[in-house]
Scaffold this motif. Structure first.
Motif, PDB file in Angstrom:
ATOM      1  N   ALA A 147       0.817  -1.207   0.000  1.00 20.98           N
ATOM      2  CA  ALA A 147       0.000   0.000   0.000  1.00 20.98           C
ATOM      3  C   ALA A 147       0.852   1.259   0.000  1.00 20.98           C
ATOM      4  O   ALA A 147       0.431   2.296  -0.533  1.00 20.98           O
ATOM      5  CB  ALA A 147      -0.932  -0.009   1.218  1.00 20.98           C
ATOM      6  N   ASP A 148       2.055   1.190   0.577  1.00 18.60           N
ATOM      7  CA  ASP A 148       2.885   2.394   0.645  1.00 18.60           C
ATOM      8  C   ASP A 148       3.395   2.844  -0.723  1.00 18.60           C
ATOM      9  O   ASP A 148       3.952   3.938  -0.848  1.00 18.60           O
ATOM     10  CB  ASP A 148       4.041   2.222   1.628  1.00 18.60           C
ATOM     11  CG  ASP A 148       4.961   1.055   1.306  1.00 18.60           C
ATOM     12  OD1 ASP A 148       5.334   0.881   0.131  1.00 18.60           O
ATOM     13  OD2 ASP A 148       5.317   0.307   2.244  1.00 18.60           O
ATOM     14  N   PHE A 149       3.200   2.013  -1.760  1.00 21.38           N
ATOM     15  CA  PHE A 149       3.591   2.463  -3.097  1.00 21.38           C
ATOM     16  C   PHE A 149       2.840   3.741  -3.459  1.00 21.38           C
ATOM     17  O   PHE A 149       3.399   4.655  -4.076  1.00 21.38           O
ATOM     18  CB  PHE A 149       3.287   1.381  -4.138  1.00 21.38           C
ATOM     19  CG  PHE A 149       3.660   1.778  -5.541  1.00 21.38           C
ATOM     20  CD1 PHE A 149       4.926   1.520  -6.035  1.00 21.38           C
ATOM     21  CD2 PHE A 149       2.745   2.420  -6.370  1.00 21.38           C
ATOM     22  CE1 PHE A 149       5.288   1.902  -7.330  1.00 21.38           C
ATOM     23  CE2 PHE A 149       3.089   2.803  -7.658  1.00 21.38           C
ATOM     24  CZ  PHE A 149       4.364   2.556  -8.129  1.00 21.38           C
ATOM     25  N   ALA A 150       1.573   3.818  -3.063  1.00 20.69           N
ATOM     26  CA  ALA A 150       0.728   4.941  -3.469  1.00 20.69           C
ATOM     27  C   ALA A 150       1.192   6.270  -2.895  1.00 20.69           C
ATOM     28  O   ALA A 150       1.135   7.302  -3.574  1.00 20.69           O
ATOM     29  CB  ALA A 150      -0.723   4.673  -3.070  1.00 20.69           C
ATOM     30  N   ASP A 151       1.652   6.267  -1.635  1.00 22.11           N
ATOM     31  CA  ASP A 151       2.066   7.543  -1.039  1.00 22.11           C
ATOM     32  C   ASP A 151       3.566   7.645  -0.798  1.00 22.11           C
ATOM     33  O   ASP A 151       4.085   8.741  -0.583  1.00 22.11           O
ATOM     34  CB  ASP A 151       1.317   7.804   0.269  1.00 22.11           C
ATOM     35  CG  ASP A 151       1.432   6.658   1.264  1.00 22.11           C
ATOM     36  OD1 ASP A 151       2.277   5.773   1.068  1.00 22.11           O
ATOM     37  OD2 ASP A 151       0.662   6.644   2.243  1.00 22.11           O
ATOM     38  N   GLY A 152       4.275   6.507  -0.872  1.00 11.47           N
ATOM     39  CA  GLY A 152       5.714   6.552  -0.645  1.00 11.47           C
ATOM     40  C   GLY A 152       6.528   6.618  -1.915  1.00 11.47           C
ATOM     41  O   GLY A 152       7.593   7.254  -1.960  1.00 11.47           O
ATOM     42  N   ALA A 153       6.049   5.961  -2.979  1.00 10.62           N
ATOM     43  CA  ALA A 153       6.805   5.886  -4.227  1.00 10.62           C
ATOM     44  C   ALA A 153       6.185   6.708  -5.352  1.00 10.62           C
ATOM     45  O   ALA A 153       6.884   7.402  -6.082  1.00 10.62           O
ATOM     46  CB  ALA A 153       6.932   4.429  -4.672  1.00 10.62           C
ATOM     47  N   LEU A 154       4.856   6.630  -5.499  1.00  6.53           N
ATOM     48  CA  LEU A 154       4.207   7.249  -6.653  1.00  6.53           C
ATOM     49  C   LEU A 154       4.446   8.754  -6.754  1.00  6.53           C
ATOM     50  O   LEU A 154       4.718   9.251  -7.865  1.00  6.53           O
ATOM     51  CB  LEU A 154       2.710   6.946  -6.631  1.00  6.53           C
ATOM     52  CG  LEU A 154       1.921   7.439  -7.848  1.00  6.53           C
ATOM     53  CD1 LEU A 154       2.462   6.814  -9.139  1.00  6.53           C
ATOM     54  CD2 LEU A 154       0.435   7.117  -7.687  1.00  6.53           C
ATOM     55  N   PRO A 155       4.370   9.519  -5.659  1.00  5.18           N
ATOM     56  CA  PRO A 155       4.619  10.962  -5.801  1.00  5.18           C
ATOM     57  C   PRO A 155       5.999  11.276  -6.389  1.00  5.18           C
ATOM     58  O   PRO A 155       6.123  12.170  -7.238  1.00  5.18           O
ATOM     59  CB  PRO A 155       4.485  11.479  -4.370  1.00  5.18           C
ATOM     60  CG  PRO A 155       3.573  10.506  -3.701  1.00  5.18           C
ATOM     61  CD  PRO A 155       3.949   9.172  -4.284  1.00  5.18           C
ATOM     62  N   ALA A 156       7.017  10.539  -5.974  1.00  7.25           N
ATOM     63  CA  ALA A 156       8.357  10.766  -6.510  1.00  7.25           C
ATOM     64  C   ALA A 156       8.445  10.365  -7.969  1.00  7.25           C
ATOM     65  O   ALA A 156       9.110  11.032  -8.778  1.00  7.25           O
ATOM     66  CB  ALA A 156       9.383   9.995  -5.676  1.00  7.25           C
ATOM     67  N   LEU A 157       7.782   9.267  -8.327  1.00  7.57           N
ATOM     68  CA  LEU A 157       7.774   8.833  -9.720  1.00  7.57           C
ATOM     69  C   LEU A 157       7.115   9.884 -10.613  1.00  7.57           C
ATOM     70  O   LEU A 157       7.614  10.207 -11.696  1.00  7.57           O
ATOM     71  CB  LEU A 157       7.038   7.505  -9.856  1.00  7.57           C
ATOM     72  CG  LEU A 157       7.716   6.285  -9.219  1.00  7.57           C
ATOM     73  CD1 LEU A 157       6.723   5.132  -9.101  1.00  7.57           C
ATOM     74  CD2 LEU A 157       8.933   5.856 -10.029  1.00  7.57           C
ATOM     75  N   VAL A 158       5.991  10.434 -10.147  1.00  7.88           N
ATOM     76  CA  VAL A 158       5.280  11.446 -10.926  1.00  7.88           C
ATOM     77  C   VAL A 158       6.101  12.727 -11.018  1.00  7.88           C
ATOM     78  O   VAL A 158       6.243  13.328 -12.098  1.00  7.88           O
ATOM     79  CB  VAL A 158       3.898  11.727 -10.303  1.00  7.88           C
ATOM     80  CG1 VAL A 158       3.236  12.925 -10.976  1.00  7.88           C
ATOM     81  CG2 VAL A 158       3.006  10.497 -10.417  1.00  7.88           C
ATOM     82  N   ASP A 159       6.672  13.159  -9.903  1.00 11.43           N
ATOM     83  CA  ASP A 159       7.439  14.407  -9.880  1.00 11.43           C
ATOM     84  C   ASP A 159       8.643  14.364 -10.810  1.00 11.43           C
ATOM     85  O   ASP A 159       9.031  15.389 -11.388  1.00 11.43           O
ATOM     86  CB  ASP A 159       7.916  14.714  -8.458  1.00 11.43           C
ATOM     87  CG  ASP A 159       6.783  15.130  -7.535  1.00 11.43           C
ATOM     88  OD1 ASP A 159       5.672  15.411  -8.042  1.00 11.43           O
ATOM     89  OD2 ASP A 159       6.999  15.160  -6.311  1.00 11.43           O
ATOM     90  N   THR A 160       9.250  13.181 -10.940  1.00 15.55           N
ATOM     91  CA  THR A 160      10.453  13.056 -11.774  1.00 15.55           C
ATOM     92  C   THR A 160      10.149  12.460 -13.138  1.00 15.55           C
ATOM     93  O   THR A 160      11.074  12.198 -13.914  1.00 15.55           O
ATOM     94  CB  THR A 160      11.499  12.174 -11.054  1.00 15.55           C
ATOM     95  OG1 THR A 160      10.916  10.890 -10.759  1.00 15.55           O
ATOM     96  CG2 THR A 160      11.975  12.825  -9.766  1.00 15.55           C
ATOM     97  N   ALA A 161       8.869  12.254 -13.444  1.00 18.68           N
ATOM     98  CA  ALA A 161       8.452  11.674 -14.727  1.00 18.68           C
ATOM     99  C   ALA A 161       9.176  10.355 -15.002  1.00 18.68           C
ATOM    100  O   ALA A 161       9.626  10.092 -16.115  1.00 18.68           O
ATOM    101  CB  ALA A 161       8.682  12.658 -15.866  1.00 18.68           C
ATOM    102  N   THR A 162       9.286   9.526 -13.949  1.00 16.95           N
ATOM    103  CA  THR A 162       9.954   8.230 -14.055  1.00 16.95           C
ATOM    104  C   THR A 162       8.944   7.137 -14.380  1.00 16.95           C
ATOM    105  O   THR A 162       7.953   6.971 -13.662  1.00 16.95           O
ATOM    106  CB  THR A 162      10.672   7.877 -12.738  1.00 16.95           C
ATOM    107  OG1 THR A 162      11.620   8.902 -12.425  1.00 16.95           O
ATOM    108  CG2 THR A 162      11.389   6.538 -12.853  1.00 16.95           C
ATOM    109  N   ALA A 163       9.179   6.412 -15.459  1.00 18.63           N
ATOM    110  CA  ALA A 163       8.320   5.275 -15.801  1.00 18.63           C
ATOM    111  C   ALA A 163       8.544   4.146 -14.798  1.00 18.63           C
ATOM    112  O   ALA A 163       9.635   4.000 -14.238  1.00 18.63           O
ATOM    113  CB  ALA A 163       8.618   4.799 -17.212  1.00 18.63           C
ATOM    114  N   CYS A 164       7.524   3.327 -14.588  1.00 20.05           N
ATOM    115  CA  CYS A 164       7.622   2.272 -13.574  1.00 20.05           C
ATOM    116  C   CYS A 164       6.649   1.149 -13.892  1.00 20.05           C
ATOM    117  O   CYS A 164       5.585   1.367 -14.487  1.00 20.05           O
ATOM    118  CB  CYS A 164       7.295   2.866 -12.204  1.00 20.05           C
ATOM    119  SG  CYS A 164       7.312   1.685 -10.832  1.00 20.05           S
ATOM    120  N   THR A 165       7.016  -0.069 -13.491  1.00 20.44           N
ATOM    121  CA  THR A 165       6.130  -1.227 -13.564  1.00 20.44           C
ATOM    122  C   THR A 165       5.961  -1.798 -12.161  1.00 20.44           C
ATOM    123  O   THR A 165       6.950  -2.039 -11.465  1.00 20.44           O
ATOM    124  CB  THR A 165       6.697  -2.301 -14.508  1.00 20.44           C
ATOM    125  OG1 THR A 165       6.826  -1.751 -15.824  1.00 20.44           O
ATOM    126  CG2 THR A 165       5.778  -3.511 -14.568  1.00 20.44           C
TER     127      THR A 165
END
Length: 272
Positions: free
Chosen positions: A77-95
């Motif tokens: 569950a922490d992907f949503a608030d721990g990882a996703l904001p950083a991925l979006v902010d840096t425009a990093t693709a992810c699977t």
């Protein structure tokens, strides 16, 4: 593309500050995760989802220099608030790979000291809507190459079907729980309709890598951005053929699992 081009496929699990004890080794803090993504950006890496990377591998026309792939296993569950904001902010693709039996529950397969909240289906839909590729990580997070083929097939197909039903999109990518796979499991994944699959191997990918056994680098939580740079610089390209010790280890584990199943059956039959 140069002949020497290699691609790091990074494997994360949890991104939070307070993981349960058994998950601590594989948990990266949100601050450190941002440092990793900034390192990739500063180094000029172009990030791709796993399926986009495999499409580029197959085309043979697009360069692989300075390509990196970011992946997450399990679906915490922490992907949503721990990882996703950083991925979006840096425009990093992810699977992100989901173990479907535990959606909306906890990582109970880790046993005592390992239970950690998992994404709900609604949260997974939000993650997908944000541009993250969703892949399957089997249903019960079992070592698939230790299972009878019928059971492995059920684990693989059920995870694909459940994700597609809940998210309303075709799922192309699979990640083997624990990284364990072999020829039979790979064949099942291919026949189930996946177009690619990730192993681990702790080595670099690149042209010629097995599209149904892609090499990934599993990161421990205490790896700094500086250490990540040194780690990637010191890694070798994944071998084209499976190493003998990997084959022998799988034979040992399969034999051990079969003995345990037979022992349980015997106990059940002879019990008063």
């Amino acid at each position: 593309m140069t002949a020497a081009a290699t691609v790091p496929i990074l494997l994360y699990h949890s991104v939070c500050d307070n993981p349960p004890p058994r998950l601590q080794r594989w948990t990266t803090s949100p601050a450190r995760f941002r440092e990793h993504l900034q390192f990739l950006a500063d180094e000029g890496y172009q990030t791709l989802t796993v399926s986009d990377y495999v499409a580029r591998l197959r085309s043979g026309a697009s360069p692989l220099d300075s390509v990196a792939v970011v992946t997450f296993d399990d679906g915490y569950a922490d992907f949503a608030d721990g990882a996703l904001p950083a991925l979006v902010d840096t425009a990093t693709a992810c699977t992100l790979y989901l173990s479907t039996a535990y959606m909306g529950a906890t990582s109970s397969w880790l046993g005592d000291g390992g239970a950690h909240p998992m994404l709900t289906w609604d949260a997974a839909a939000d993650v997908a809507a944000a541009g993250v590729e969703i892949g399957a990580h089997a249903h019960h997070h079992l070592p698939l190459d230790e299972l009878p083929a019928r059971d492995a097939r059920n684990e693989i197909i059920r995870s694909k079907c459940e994700i597609e039903q809940h998210l309303g999109r075709t799922i192309e990518s699979f990640a083997y729980p624990h990284g364990y796979h072999g020829p039979t499991v790979k064949a099942i994944v291919r026949h189930a309709g996946f177009t690619n699959a990730c192993g681990v191997k702790n080595a670099l990918s690149g042209a010629g890598d097995d599209e149904f056994g892609l090499a990934r680098v599993m990161l421990e939580g205490d790896v700094s951005a500086t250490q990540l740079r040194a780690l990637l610089a010191g890694l070798q390209r994944a071998p084209e053929r499976e190493r003998l010790d990997t084959t022998l280890w799988r034979v040992y584990r399969r034999t051990r699992a079969r003995v345990r199943r037979e022992s349980r059956r015997t106990t059940t039959v002879t019990a008063p």
